[in-house]
Design a protein around this motif. Structure first.
Motif, PDB file in Angstrom:
ATOM      1  N   THR A  30       0.874  -1.171   0.000  1.00 60.68           N
ATOM      2  CA  THR A  30       0.000   0.000   0.000  1.00 60.68           C
ATOM      3  C   THR A  30       0.910   1.218   0.000  1.00 60.68           C
ATOM      4  O   THR A  30       2.100   1.110   0.280  1.00 60.68           O
ATOM      5  CB  THR A  30      -0.910   0.062   1.252  1.00 60.68           C
ATOM      6  N   GLY A  31       0.335   2.371  -0.307  1.00 63.08           N
ATOM      7  CA  GLY A  31       1.154   3.570  -0.292  1.00 63.08           C
ATOM      8  C   GLY A  31       0.309   4.817  -0.201  1.00 63.08           C
ATOM      9  O   GLY A  31      -0.919   4.768  -0.283  1.00 63.08           O
ATOM     10  N   SER A  32       0.996   5.938  -0.050  1.00 68.02           N
ATOM     11  CA  SER A  32       0.301   7.214   0.104  1.00 68.02           C
ATOM     12  C   SER A  32       0.648   8.180  -1.026  1.00 68.02           C
ATOM     13  O   SER A  32       0.297   9.347  -0.979  1.00 68.02           O
ATOM     14  CB  SER A  32       0.648   7.838   1.455  1.00 68.02           C
ATOM     15  N   GLY A  33       1.317   7.681  -2.050  1.00 68.94           N
ATOM     16  CA  GLY A  33       1.691   8.526  -3.182  1.00 68.94           C
ATOM     17  C   GLY A  33       0.681   8.444  -4.309  1.00 68.94           C
ATOM     18  O   GLY A  33      -0.454   8.007  -4.120  1.00 68.94           O
ATOM     19  N   ASP A  34       1.142   8.821  -5.499  1.00 69.91           N
ATOM     20  CA  ASP A  34       0.251   8.824  -6.658  1.00 69.91           C
ATOM     21  C   ASP A  34       0.333   7.494  -7.400  1.00 69.91           C
ATOM     22  O   ASP A  34       1.003   6.559  -6.969  1.00 69.91           O
ATOM     23  CB  ASP A  34       0.576   9.997  -7.573  1.00 69.91           C
ATOM     24  N   ILE A  35      -0.349   7.431  -8.552  1.00 70.48           N
ATOM     25  CA  ILE A  35      -0.393   6.187  -9.316  1.00 70.48           C
ATOM     26  C   ILE A  35       0.994   5.774  -9.808  1.00 70.48           C
ATOM     27  O   ILE A  35       1.280   4.594  -9.942  1.00 70.48           O
ATOM     28  CB  ILE A  35      -1.420   6.285 -10.470  1.00 70.48           C
ATOM     29  N   ALA A  36       1.882   6.738 -10.026  1.00 72.42           N
ATOM     30  CA  ALA A  36       3.251   6.416 -10.454  1.00 72.42           C
ATOM     31  C   ALA A  36       3.977   5.613  -9.378  1.00 72.42           C
ATOM     32  O   ALA A  36       4.707   4.668  -9.685  1.00 72.42           O
ATOM     33  CB  ALA A  36       4.019   7.693 -10.780  1.00 72.42           C
ATOM     34  N   GLU A  37       3.754   5.969  -8.123  1.00 72.57           N
ATOM     35  CA  GLU A  37       4.367   5.227  -7.011  1.00 72.57           C
ATOM     36  C   GLU A  37       3.853   3.788  -7.010  1.00 72.57           C
ATOM     37  O   GLU A  37       4.628   2.841  -6.849  1.00 72.57           O
ATOM     38  CB  GLU A  37       4.036   5.913  -5.687  1.00 72.57           C
ATOM     39  N   MET A  38       2.543   3.616  -7.208  1.00 71.36           N
ATOM     40  CA  MET A  38       1.965   2.274  -7.231  1.00 71.36           C
ATOM     41  C   MET A  38       2.544   1.461  -8.385  1.00 71.36           C
ATOM     42  O   MET A  38       2.889   0.296  -8.233  1.00 71.36           O
ATOM     43  CB  MET A  38       0.435   2.382  -7.358  1.00 71.36           C
ATOM     44  N   THR A  39       2.674   2.097  -9.546  1.00 66.29           N
ATOM     45  CA  THR A  39       3.139   1.405 -10.745  1.00 66.29           C
ATOM     46  C   THR A  39       4.538   0.828 -10.552  1.00 66.29           C
ATOM     47  O   THR A  39       4.856  -0.223 -11.111  1.00 66.29           O
ATOM     48  CB  THR A  39       3.100   2.372 -11.954  1.00 66.29           C
ATOM     49  N   GLU A  40       5.363   1.473  -9.738  1.00 68.91           N
ATOM     50  CA  GLU A  40       6.722   0.989  -9.481  1.00 68.91           C
ATOM     51  C   GLU A  40       6.732  -0.399  -8.838  1.00 68.91           C
ATOM     52  O   GLU A  40       7.711  -1.126  -8.939  1.00 68.91           O
ATOM     53  CB  GLU A  40       7.473   1.965  -8.573  1.00 68.91           C
ATOM     54  N   THR A  41       5.633  -0.799  -8.189  1.00 70.90           N
ATOM     55  CA  THR A  41       5.588  -2.090  -7.500  1.00 70.90           C
ATOM     56  C   THR A  41       5.208  -3.244  -8.429  1.00 70.90           C
ATOM     57  O   THR A  41       5.213  -4.400  -8.012  1.00 70.90           O
ATOM     58  CB  THR A  41       4.580  -2.063  -6.330  1.00 70.90           C
ATOM     59  N   LEU A  42       4.879  -2.949  -9.685  1.00 72.47           N
ATOM     60  CA  LEU A  42       4.410  -3.973 -10.621  1.00 72.47           C
ATOM     61  C   LEU A  42       5.569  -4.520 -11.444  1.00 72.47           C
ATOM     62  O   LEU A  42       6.261  -3.777 -12.127  1.00 72.47           O
ATOM     63  CB  LEU A  42       3.345  -3.376 -11.556  1.00 72.47           C
ATOM     64  N   GLY A  43       5.753  -5.835 -11.393  1.00 73.43           N
ATOM     65  CA  GLY A  43       6.852  -6.476 -12.110  1.00 73.43           C
ATOM     66  C   GLY A  43       6.480  -6.897 -13.516  1.00 73.43           C
ATOM     67  O   GLY A  43       5.312  -7.144 -13.823  1.00 73.43           O
ATOM     68  N   GLU A  44       7.484  -7.005 -14.360  1.00 74.59           N
ATOM     69  CA  GLU A  44       7.285  -7.389 -15.762  1.00 74.59           C
ATOM     70  C   GLU A  44       6.735  -8.813 -15.904  1.00 74.59           C
ATOM     71  O   GLU A  44       6.093  -9.130 -16.898  1.00 74.59           O
ATOM     72  CB  GLU A  44       8.612  -7.283 -16.531  1.00 74.59           C
ATOM     73  N   ASP A  45       7.024  -9.684 -14.913  1.00 70.37           N
ATOM     74  CA  ASP A  45       6.573 -11.076 -14.988  1.00 70.37           C
ATOM     75  C   ASP A  45       5.473 -11.364 -13.970  1.00 70.37           C
ATOM     76  O   ASP A  45       5.211 -12.515 -13.645  1.00 70.37           O
ATOM     77  CB  ASP A  45       7.756 -12.020 -14.765  1.00 70.37           C
ATOM     78  N   GLU A  46       4.816 -10.317 -13.488  1.00 75.89           N
ATOM     79  CA  GLU A  46       3.807 -10.483 -12.449  1.00 75.89           C
ATOM     80  C   GLU A  46       2.405 -10.198 -12.952  1.00 75.89           C
ATOM     81  O   GLU A  46       2.206  -9.417 -13.882  1.00 75.89           O
ATOM     82  CB  GLU A  46       4.075  -9.520 -11.289  1.00 75.89           C
ATOM     83  N   ALA A  47       1.463 -10.814 -12.257  1.00 77.86           N
ATOM     84  CA  ALA A  47       0.047 -10.517 -12.423  1.00 77.86           C
ATOM     85  C   ALA A  47      -0.391  -9.898 -11.099  1.00 77.86           C
ATOM     86  O   ALA A  47      -0.008 -10.370 -10.028  1.00 77.86           O
ATOM     87  CB  ALA A  47      -0.727 -11.801 -12.685  1.00 77.86           C
ATOM     88  N   ALA A  48      -1.165  -8.833 -11.182  1.00 78.69           N
ATOM     89  CA  ALA A  48      -1.574  -8.147  -9.959  1.00 78.69           C
ATOM     90  C   ALA A  48      -2.852  -7.360 -10.212  1.00 78.69           C
ATOM     91  O   ALA A  48      -3.250  -7.131 -11.353  1.00 78.69           O
ATOM     92  CB  ALA A  48      -0.466  -7.206  -9.485  1.00 78.69           C
ATOM     93  N   TYR A  49      -3.473  -6.963  -9.117  1.00 77.55           N
ATOM     94  CA  TYR A  49      -4.636  -6.078  -9.153  1.00 77.55           C
ATOM     95  C   TYR A  49      -4.294  -4.887  -8.271  1.00 77.55           C
ATOM     96  O   TYR A  49      -3.663  -5.043  -7.231  1.00 77.55           O
ATOM     97  CB  TYR A  49      -5.879  -6.778  -8.597  1.00 77.55           C
ATOM     98  N   ALA A  50      -4.728  -3.711  -8.690  1.00 82.32           N
ATOM     99  CA  ALA A  50      -4.458  -2.519  -7.895  1.00 82.32           C
ATOM    100  C   ALA A  50      -5.723  -1.682  -7.804  1.00 82.32           C
ATOM    101  O   ALA A  50      -6.616  -1.766  -8.658  1.00 82.32           O
ATOM    102  CB  ALA A  50      -3.324  -1.710  -8.514  1.00 82.32           C
ATOM    103  N   TYR A  51      -5.767  -0.874  -6.774  1.00 79.12           N
ATOM    104  CA  TYR A  51      -6.892   0.025  -6.529  1.00 79.12           C
ATOM    105  C   TYR A  51      -6.294   1.353  -6.109  1.00 79.12           C
ATOM    106  O   TYR A  51      -5.484   1.404  -5.173  1.00 79.12           O
ATOM    107  CB  TYR A  51      -7.784  -0.568  -5.441  1.00 79.12           C
ATOM    108  N   VAL A  52      -6.647   2.431  -6.822  1.00 76.93           N
ATOM    109  CA  VAL A  52      -5.974   3.710  -6.626  1.00 76.93           C
ATOM    110  C   VAL A  52      -6.981   4.846  -6.484  1.00 76.93           C
ATOM    111  O   VAL A  52      -7.938   4.932  -7.255  1.00 76.93           O
ATOM    112  CB  VAL A  52      -5.044   4.030  -7.824  1.00 76.93           C
ATOM    113  N   ARG A  53      -6.739   5.720  -5.509  1.00 78.16           N
ATOM    114  CA  ARG A  53      -7.526   6.963  -5.358  1.00 78.16           C
ATOM    115  C   ARG A  53      -6.832   8.057  -6.158  1.00 78.16           C
ATOM    116  O   ARG A  53      -5.631   8.277  -6.020  1.00 78.16           O
ATOM    117  CB  ARG A  53      -7.589   7.372  -3.888  1.00 78.16           C
ATOM    118  N   VAL A  54      -7.598   8.735  -7.004  1.00 81.67           N
ATOM    119  CA  VAL A  54      -7.053   9.795  -7.845  1.00 81.67           C
ATOM    120  C   VAL A  54      -7.885  11.054  -7.625  1.00 81.67           C
ATOM    121  O   VAL A  54      -9.110  10.996  -7.640  1.00 81.67           O
ATOM    122  CB  VAL A  54      -7.096   9.398  -9.339  1.00 81.67           C
ATOM    123  N   LYS A  55      -7.207  12.181  -7.436  1.00 85.53           N
ATOM    124  CA  LYS A  55      -7.907  13.467  -7.300  1.00 85.53           C
ATOM    125  C   LYS A  55      -7.886  14.168  -8.636  1.00 85.53           C
ATOM    126  O   LYS A  55      -6.844  14.297  -9.270  1.00 85.53           O
ATOM    127  CB  LYS A  55      -7.254  14.337  -6.230  1.00 85.53           C
TER     128      LYS A  55
END
Length: 152
Positions: free
Chosen positions: A47-72
């Motif tokens: 989890t994090g408190s930054g923007d969508i770019a911060e979240m995107t950094e956690t996604l790997g090239e060989d991974e499958a994932a789901y994310a949920y993001v608050r955007v203003k």
């Protein structure tokens, strides 16, 4: 096939979802990843408190994932709106069987991460850049009176 309660049994998932939705919380995003390469169970990865770019950094090239993001969104502090984005991430090197299972499992994940304005299914991090996501959200909202810098 296991149900949503089975693959999403980690109690931290629901708490993180509530935190992202809560305007008083510092948490602005969450990422769910599979517990292992062979497991269908999802776990709260980060989890994090930054923007969508911060979240995107956690996604790997060989991974499958789901994310949920608050955007203003908004032109100023008076017209600011909060919207939520549901992300289905399939990195370009994700295994074929995992991708196939995700088409079914994403429906189960949506039963838990259920309130969002737009869904982004991608394996390309460029689709998750702030401007691309903002444009999708603005289109989903309908009328857009701020056409500066955007082309339709």
């Amino acid at each position: 096939m296991p149900g949503a309660a089975d693959i999403l049994s980690d109690p931290e998932i629901n708490q993180a979802y509530e935190d992202v939705r809560d305007d008083k919380s510092q948490t602005t995003w969450l990422v769910l990843k599979y517990a292992s390469a062979t497991s269908d169970n999802l776990a709260l990865s980060s989890t994090g408190s930054g923007d969508i770019a911060e979240m995107t950094e956690t996604l790997g090239e060989d991974e499958a994932a789901y994310a949920y993001v608050r955007v203003k969104l908004g032109n100023d502090e008076y017209s600011e709106r909060v919207k939520f984005v549901f992300v289905v991430w399939q990195g370009p090197q994700t295994k074929v069987m995992r991708k196939a299972k995700m088409s079914f499992q994403s429906g189960q994940v949506k039963q838990v991460l259920r309130s969002y304005a737009v869904e982004v299914q991608t394996g390309d991090k460029r689709d998750l850049e702030g401007e691309a996501v903002t444009l999708k959200l603005r289109r989903a909202m309908g009328a857009n009176y701020d056409r500066q810098g955007t082309s339709y």
